[in-house]
Design a protein around this motif. Structure first.
Motif, short mmCIF file in Angstrom:
data_model
loop_
_atom_site.label_atom_id
_atom_site.label_comp_id
_atom_site.label_asym_id
_atom_site.label_seq_id
_atom_site.Cartn_x
_atom_site.Cartn_y
_atom_site.Cartn_z
N GLY A 25 0.78 -1.23 0.00
CA GLY A 25 0.00 0.00 0.00
C GLY A 25 0.81 1.28 0.00
O GLY A 25 0.25 2.37 0.00
N GLY A 26 2.13 1.17 0.01
CA GLY A 26 2.95 2.38 0.02
C GLY A 26 4.40 2.01 0.30
O GLY A 26 4.76 0.84 0.41
N TRP A 27 5.20 3.04 0.42
CA TRP A 27 6.64 2.87 0.59
C TRP A 27 7.06 3.33 1.98
O TRP A 27 6.74 4.44 2.40
CB TRP A 27 7.37 3.69 -0.48
N LYS A 28 7.77 2.46 2.71
CA LYS A 28 8.34 2.85 4.00
C LYS A 28 9.82 3.15 3.80
O LYS A 28 10.58 2.32 3.31
CB LYS A 28 8.19 1.72 5.02
N MET A 29 10.19 4.35 4.19
CA MET A 29 11.59 4.78 4.03
C MET A 29 12.22 4.96 5.42
O MET A 29 11.58 5.48 6.33
CB MET A 29 11.59 6.11 3.28
N TYR A 30 13.47 4.53 5.54
CA TYR A 30 14.13 4.58 6.84
C TYR A 30 15.47 5.32 6.77
O TYR A 30 16.55 4.71 6.74
CB TYR A 30 14.33 3.16 7.39
N PRO A 31 15.41 6.66 6.75
CA PRO A 31 16.65 7.46 6.58
C PRO A 31 17.76 7.17 7.59
O PRO A 31 18.94 7.26 7.22
CB PRO A 31 16.14 8.91 6.69
N PRO A 32 17.45 6.80 8.86
CA PRO A 32 18.57 6.56 9.80
C PRO A 32 19.52 5.45 9.35
O PRO A 32 20.58 5.26 9.96
CB PRO A 32 17.86 6.19 11.11
N ASN A 33 19.17 4.71 8.30
CA ASN A 33 20.14 3.77 7.75
C ASN A 33 21.29 4.49 7.05
O ASN A 33 22.29 3.86 6.68
CB ASN A 33 19.46 2.80 6.78
N GLY A 34 21.15 5.82 6.85
CA GLY A 34 22.32 6.55 6.35
C GLY A 34 22.11 7.46 5.16
O GLY A 34 23.03 7.66 4.37
N PHE A 35 20.94 8.07 5.02
CA PHE A 35 20.76 8.98 3.89
C PHE A 35 19.75 10.07 4.24
O PHE A 35 18.88 9.88 5.09
CB PHE A 35 20.29 8.22 2.64
N TYR A 36 19.91 11.20 3.56
CA TYR A 36 18.95 12.29 3.71
C TYR A 36 17.86 12.13 2.64
O TYR A 36 18.18 11.98 1.46
CB TYR A 36 19.64 13.64 3.54
N PRO A 37 16.60 12.20 3.03
CA PRO A 37 15.52 11.95 2.07
C PRO A 37 15.47 12.96 0.92
O PRO A 37 14.90 12.66 -0.13
CB PRO A 37 14.24 12.07 2.91
N ASP A 38 16.03 14.15 1.10
CA ASP A 38 15.85 15.16 0.05
C ASP A 38 16.94 15.14 -1.03
O ASP A 38 17.01 16.05 -1.86
CB ASP A 38 15.70 16.57 0.64
N SER A 39 17.76 14.11 -1.04
CA SER A 39 18.75 14.00 -2.10
C SER A 39 18.04 13.82 -3.45
O SER A 39 17.15 12.96 -3.57
CB SER A 39 19.67 12.81 -1.83
N GLU A 40 18.45 14.61 -4.44
CA GLU A 40 17.72 14.54 -5.72
C GLU A 40 17.91 13.21 -6.42
O GLU A 40 17.13 12.85 -7.30
CB GLU A 40 18.13 15.71 -6.62
N GLU A 41 18.91 12.45 -6.01
CA GLU A 41 19.07 11.13 -6.64
C GLU A 41 17.90 10.20 -6.27
O GLU A 41 17.69 9.18 -6.93
CB GLU A 41 20.42 10.48 -6.30
N PHE A 42 17.15 10.55 -5.22
CA PHE A 42 15.99 9.72 -4.84
C PHE A 42 14.70 10.21 -5.47
O PHE A 42 13.64 9.61 -5.27
CB PHE A 42 15.83 9.69 -3.31
N TYR A 43 14.77 11.30 -6.22
CA TYR A 43 13.54 11.87 -6.77
C TYR A 43 12.75 10.89 -7.65
O TYR A 43 11.51 10.93 -7.65
CB TYR A 43 13.81 13.20 -7.49
N PRO A 44 13.44 10.00 -8.39
CA PRO A 44 12.63 9.02 -9.16
C PRO A 44 11.70 8.18 -8.28
O PRO A 44 10.62 7.77 -8.73
CB PRO A 44 13.71 8.14 -9.82
N TYR A 45 12.08 7.94 -7.03
CA TYR A 45 11.19 7.20 -6.12
C TYR A 45 9.92 8.00 -5.82
O TYR A 45 8.83 7.45 -5.77
CB TYR A 45 11.91 6.88 -4.79
N TYR A 46 10.12 9.29 -5.61
CA TYR A 46 8.95 10.13 -5.31
C TYR A 46 8.06 10.26 -6.54
O TYR A 46 6.83 10.28 -6.43
CB TYR A 46 9.38 11.50 -4.79
N GLU A 47 8.71 10.33 -7.70
CA GLU A 47 7.92 10.38 -8.95
C GLU A 47 7.11 9.11 -9.10
O GLU A 47 5.93 9.14 -9.45
CB GLU A 47 8.86 10.51 -10.16
N LEU A 48 7.76 7.98 -8.83
CA LEU A 48 7.07 6.70 -8.99
C LEU A 48 5.91 6.57 -8.00
O LEU A 48 4.81 6.12 -8.38
CB LEU A 48 8.07 5.55 -8.83
N CYS A 49 6.13 6.96 -6.75
CA CYS A 49 5.03 6.89 -5.77
C CYS A 49 3.87 7.77 -6.20
O CYS A 49 2.70 7.39 -6.04
CB CYS A 49 5.52 7.34 -4.39
N THR A 50 4.20 8.95 -6.74
CA THR A 50 3.14 9.85 -7.20
C THR A 50 2.36 9.18 -8.33
O THR A 50 1.13 9.18 -8.34
CB THR A 50 3.75 11.18 -7.69
#
Ligand SMILES: [Zn+2]
Length: 309
Positions: free
Chosen positions: A126-151
């Motif tokens: 039903g959606g995507w669970k993201m866990y930044p404390p594994n070592g990344f900042y959510p606003d990195s533009e390299e992750f933008y395709p994930y946000y596009e896909l969820c949209t």
């Protein structure tokens, strides 16, 4: 025939976890032992779906959203990414009241994107669970395709925020690193888990300016058990920020706070919540039954189950 004049309150738990020791890493098991030693409790090494179902039935909780975490880039995991998705998708198959998300570390790039699509389209996640404390900042533009896909797939993302366990990194869990995502993807629904504890003001401020951002109150049992004023003032603040009542979701983080406050007590605490006089005297209104219902299930029914209550 007897008919109650008021429908019994429905409840959706927007944030729970299931696992067994066979599917999580040694490191995570160790982190649980460390936390249990700190708290003087028994470590929670397993959280099978049967335990969740039993606790829900005991507490009178109708539905729940399971949020798996992908720690596969940091730790040796017994299951591959796909196997883990399937494990969670299969476990909820017989129970329409349970919805599972898919946990993916976005640093996986295309492999993760393919898995996100497969999980939603084929495995009914039903959606995507993201866990930044594994070592990344959510606003990195390299992750933008994930946000596009969820949209594109029209599914929400729940982002872990704030406090975390021994081997994770808390600096990545600050709500401020979600703001640009919320701005750049206005159609994407984003949940800031735990209302950002300890960065609650930051989480509420970000939710306030971005109408696509929600907060969940899972983990707030720590305050319900010992320091209730913090909950009341958070709700009063959330009302000022226009996050309460329509963008707040009740949740538990089951089973992680069971020894702090069992599920049923946490549900009862929130369903019967009344703001005390000392806070009302400062000019805050009392919460209404309607508002509590929005938090306890209506917002989650809309966001996760596509209903229009
Ligand atoms: Zn959680």
């Amino acid at each position: 025939m007897y008919e109650p004049s008021v429908d019994p309150l429905r409840v959706i738990d927007a944030h729970v976890h299931t696992w067994t020791r066979d599917i999580i890493s040694e490191k995570d098991l160790e982190a649980r032992r460390i936390a249990a030693e700190r708290d003087g409790t028994e470590p929670q090494l397993d959280s099978p779906i049967e335990a969740l179902e039993a606790a829900m039935s005991d507490a009178g909780i109708e539905r729940a959203v399971i949020l798996p975490i992908d720690s596969g880039l940091n730790q040796d995991m017994p299951l591959s990414l796909k196997e883990k998705t399937d494990w969670h998708a299969d476990e909820v198959m017989g129970n329409p009241d349970l919805l599972t998300f898919v946990g993916i570390d976005p640093r996986r790039g295309n492999e993760g994107l393919d898995e996100l699509e497969r999980a939603v389209k084929e495995k009914k996640c039903g959606g995507w669970k993201m866990y930044p404390p594994n070592g990344f900042y959510p606003d990195s533009e390299e992750f933008y395709p994930y946000y596009e896909l969820c949209t594109e797939l029209n599914v929400p993302v729940v982002i872990h925020q704030g406090f975390t366990s021994r081997f994770k990194h808390i600096k990545y869990g600050r709500p401020v690193y979600v703001d640009s995502v919320a701005v750049d993807f206005p159609e994407l629904k984003i949940v800031l888990a735990h209302a950002g504890i300890p960065w609650v003001d930051e989480a509420l401020t970000i939710a306030s300016k971005n109408p696509n951002v929600f907060v969940d109150v899972s983990g707030w049992q720590i305050f319900a058990a010992r320091s209730t004023d913090r909950i009341y003032s958070m709700i009063a603040d959330a009302r000022i920020f226009r996050v309460f009542p329509n963008r707040m979701l009740w949740g538990s983080d089951f089973p992680l706070f069971e020894q702090t406050m069992p599920l049923k007590r946490w549900k009862d605490f929130f369903t019967k919540l009344r703001i005390p006089d000392a806070i009302l005297e400062k000019g805050h209104p009392q919460v209404s039954q309607d508002e509590i219902e929005s938090v306890m299930w209506k917002n989650a029914a809309r966001l996760f189950f596509g209903e229009k209550p």
